[in-house]
Design an enzyme around this catalytic site. Structure first.
Site, PDB file in Angstrom:
ATOM      1  N   GLN A  52      46.256  41.008  36.822  1.00  0.00           N
ATOM      2  CA  GLN A  52      46.740  41.523  35.544  1.00  0.00           C
ATOM      3  C   GLN A  52      45.584  42.148  34.770  1.00  0.00           C
ATOM      4  OE1 GLN A  52      49.601  38.318  33.719  1.00  0.00           O
ATOM      5  NE2 GLN A  52      48.327  37.341  35.247  1.00  0.00           N
ATOM      6  N   ASP A  78      39.928  45.148  34.256  1.00  0.00           N
ATOM      7  CA  ASP A  78      38.524  45.324  34.686  1.00  0.00           C
ATOM      8  C   ASP A  78      38.476  45.587  36.194  1.00  0.00           C
ATOM      9  OD1 ASP A  78      38.078  42.858  36.293  1.00  0.00           O
ATOM     10  OD2 ASP A  78      38.338  41.796  34.395  1.00  0.00           O
ATOM     11  N   HIS A 122      48.518  45.792  35.250  1.00  0.00           N
ATOM     12  CA  HIS A 122      48.471  46.259  33.862  1.00  0.00           C
ATOM     13  C   HIS A 122      47.510  47.425  33.647  1.00  0.00           C
ATOM     14  CE1 HIS A 122      50.207  42.104  32.518  1.00  0.00           C
ATOM     15  NE2 HIS A 122      51.123  42.934  32.962  1.00  0.00           N
ATOM     16  N   THR A 130      45.479  32.490  34.689  1.00  0.00           N
ATOM     17  CA  THR A 130      46.484  33.205  33.882  1.00  0.00           C
ATOM     18  C   THR A 130      47.395  32.199  33.184  1.00  0.00           C
ATOM     19  OG1 THR A 130      48.411  34.670  33.912  1.00  0.00           O
ATOM     20  CG2 THR A 130      47.878  33.584  35.989  1.00  0.00           C
TER      21      THR A 130
END
Ligand code: OAD
Length: 224
Positions: free
Chosen positions: A86, A89, A104, A170
């Site tokens: 997600q 980076d 994302h 997460t």
């Protein structure tokens, strides 16, 4: 070769100095998510949104992969490894992971706010008034709340034939991404590494390692 699918969130990059979203010092404690991470926020104040993501880009450029990113990349010597992250980076890639799906988006890319398929690399800040060739404004290539997650389908496919599933860092709060933990073949070994494991329901059958990612991944390597 057995296949390991790894699903990661902001917690895996925390020890590289990148803030998570929902922890005490998380980004959503200091910013209004509706202002900086929605299409409405973009329409209302482009400059504020660009500043937020320009800051994120500078931080990621300075950060380096940690032992957890590296442990996942090392698994490739014994397994076929698919990472689904997600995170925006690029620390998985810089640690050496070959197959990475970014649900994302990616902070080192920008796209036109008119034609979203017009995508370009960006290492520096994006100026709030910078325009794409189609006349739209360049915006960060990230998924905002209220927008579709185009990579979900390929992510689900990468789960279907997994032999082992690992979740790292997460809170499993954001859908549709979080739903991936439920879309697994029955009976495969499932592991969750998180400093403060989320207390979401239905995590039956997961072996939970309640440690920071760098340490937790070392424990996990001994278990699989
Ligand atoms: P969150 O901030 O919601 O959750 C971070 C998770 O990492 C929590 O479960 C923490 O306990 C855990 N954590 C923190 N430090 C850790 C460490 N050193 N080692 C291991 N675990 C640690 O972040 P995400 O779940 O990634 O989306 O958030 C999901 C999405 O919400 C993000 O992709 C972003 C955000 O809004 C968008 O912007 C669309």
């Amino acid at each position: 070769m057995e296949k390991i699918t790894v699903f990661t969130g902001a917690g895996i990059s925390a020890e590289s100095g990148l803030k998570t979203f929902r922890d005490e010092d998380g980004l959503w404690m200091g910013y209004n998510v509706y202002e900086v991470a929605t299409p409405e926020g973009w329409k209302a104040n482009r400059k504020l949104v660009q500043e937020f993501y320009n800051m994120r880009r500078r931080e990621v450029a300075k950060a380096i992969p940690n032992a957890a990113h590296e442990a996942i990349a090392e698994l490739q010597s014994k397994y076929h490894v698919q990472v689904i992250t997600q995170n925006i980076d690029d620390l998985h890639e810089r640690a050496g992971s070959k197959n990475v799906i970014h649900l994302h988006g990616e902070i080192f890319k920008m796209k036109s706010d008119r034609d979203g398929t017009m995508i370009s690399e960006i290492r520096d800040d994006i100026d709030a008034d910078a325009k794409a060739p189609d006349g739209g404004y360049w915006r960060p290539h990230v998924v905002w709340f209220g927008e579709a997650v185009p990579e979900m389908e390929s992510a689900e496919l990468e789960l279907r034939d997994a032999d082992i599933f690992i979740v790292v860092g997460t809170s499993l709060q954001v859908y549709p991404a979080a739903g991936l933990v439920y879309a697994l073949p029955p009976g495969i070994p499932k592991y969750l590494v998180d400093k403060n494991p989320p207390s979401v329901s239905n995590l039956h059958g997961y072996t939970v390692i309640g440690k920071p990612a760098t340490e937790g991944m070392q424990d996990l390597l001994k278990l699989i």
